[in-house]
Design an enzyme around this catalytic site. Structure first.
Site, short mmCIF file in Angstrom:
data_model
loop_
_atom_site.label_atom_id
_atom_site.label_comp_id
_atom_site.label_asym_id
_atom_site.label_seq_id
_atom_site.Cartn_x
_atom_site.Cartn_y
_atom_site.Cartn_z
N ASP A 11 47.17 37.99 44.77
CA ASP A 11 47.45 36.60 44.42
C ASP A 11 48.97 36.40 44.30
OD1 ASP A 11 46.91 33.95 43.30
OD2 ASP A 11 47.47 34.84 41.38
N ASP A 13 50.78 33.17 42.29
CA ASP A 13 51.13 32.61 40.98
C ASP A 13 50.49 33.40 39.85
OD1 ASP A 13 52.77 30.44 41.76
OD2 ASP A 13 51.01 29.29 42.34
N ASP A 176 44.89 37.01 38.68
CA ASP A 176 45.06 36.57 37.29
C ASP A 176 44.20 35.38 36.88
OD1 ASP A 176 46.61 34.58 38.84
OD2 ASP A 176 47.32 33.94 36.87
#
Length: 225
Positions: A11, A13, A176
């Protein structure tokens, strides 16, 4: 595929970034030096992820828009349809609300299969309108994403993996957020960084104490140990 490192899906961000969303520069050399396929899997629109690959000096292998669009081997793959999303956007604005990114709306300008709405906007109204159009909303911690429930990073990964000569189960993933849950379920090994939300932590095989870019680097150490 015989490489020193396993295929990696990561990922952007909250995972490759600092808390202020700027990219942690240390991760770029790690991505560049990864001895195996790297797939950047993000909720961002395709151009952002492609640009990250270019700046890192790695092959452009991308899953964008939470699985709505993928790019690998000079092939563009679409897994979503914008028509229902456009109807939700129009209905949301007709109800007196704003998408929330200003007139230029760089957040959605290059999106093809989903809609990202500012988290300052009313989630209950957005969720109800999405449901009316057969869609649902995912809160990534950065935006509310309106998309088909079946569209996800994890569901897009097998098609990308096949074009790389591997399977989704060969991958290691680091993320996240709630939009990483299906990705974690699809891969063979998964890591949630310390700042991850409860959805991601619950789905990950390993939850790290280190956060953001530090968490990604900690995951790399474990993967390579």
């Amino acid at each position: 595929m015989d490489t020193a490192d396993p295929p990696l899906a990561v990922d952007i961000d909250g995972t490759l970034s600092r808390a202020d969303r700027s990219i942690d520069g240390r991760v770029l050399d790690v991505l560049r030096g990864w001895d195996g396929p790297v797939v950047v899997a993000t909720g961002k629109a395709l151009p952002y992820a492609v640009a990250l690959c270019q700046f890192a000096g790695i092959d452009e292998r991308v899953i964008a828009e939470n699985g709505g669009v993928a790019y690998v081997g000079d092939e563009l793959l679409h897994f979503g349809d914008s028509r229902a999303v456009e109807q939700v956007a129009a209905a949301f604005e007709d109800a007196g609300h704003d998408i929330g990114w200003g007139d230029a709306d760089l957040t959605n300008r290059w999106r093809e299969t989903e809609l990202a709405v500012s988290r300052e906007q009313p989630l209950d109204v957005l969720s109800a309108l999405a449901a009316d159009h057969g869609l649902h909303v995912v809160d990534t911690g950065f935006a509310y994403h309106v998309k088909p429930e079946s569209m996800s990073k994890g569901n897009a990964l097998p098609a990308v993996a096949a074009r790389l000569g591997v399977t989704a189960g060969d991958f290691v993933a680091v993320g996240d957020s709630a939009n990483d849950v299906e990705l974690f379920e699809a891969v063979g090994e998964s890591y949630a960084v310390g700042n991850a939300d409860d959805h991601a932590k619950g789905a990950a095989e390993t939850v790290l104490s280190e956060t953001h870019g530090d968490g990604f680097l900690a995951a790399v150490d474990r993967i390579r140990s």
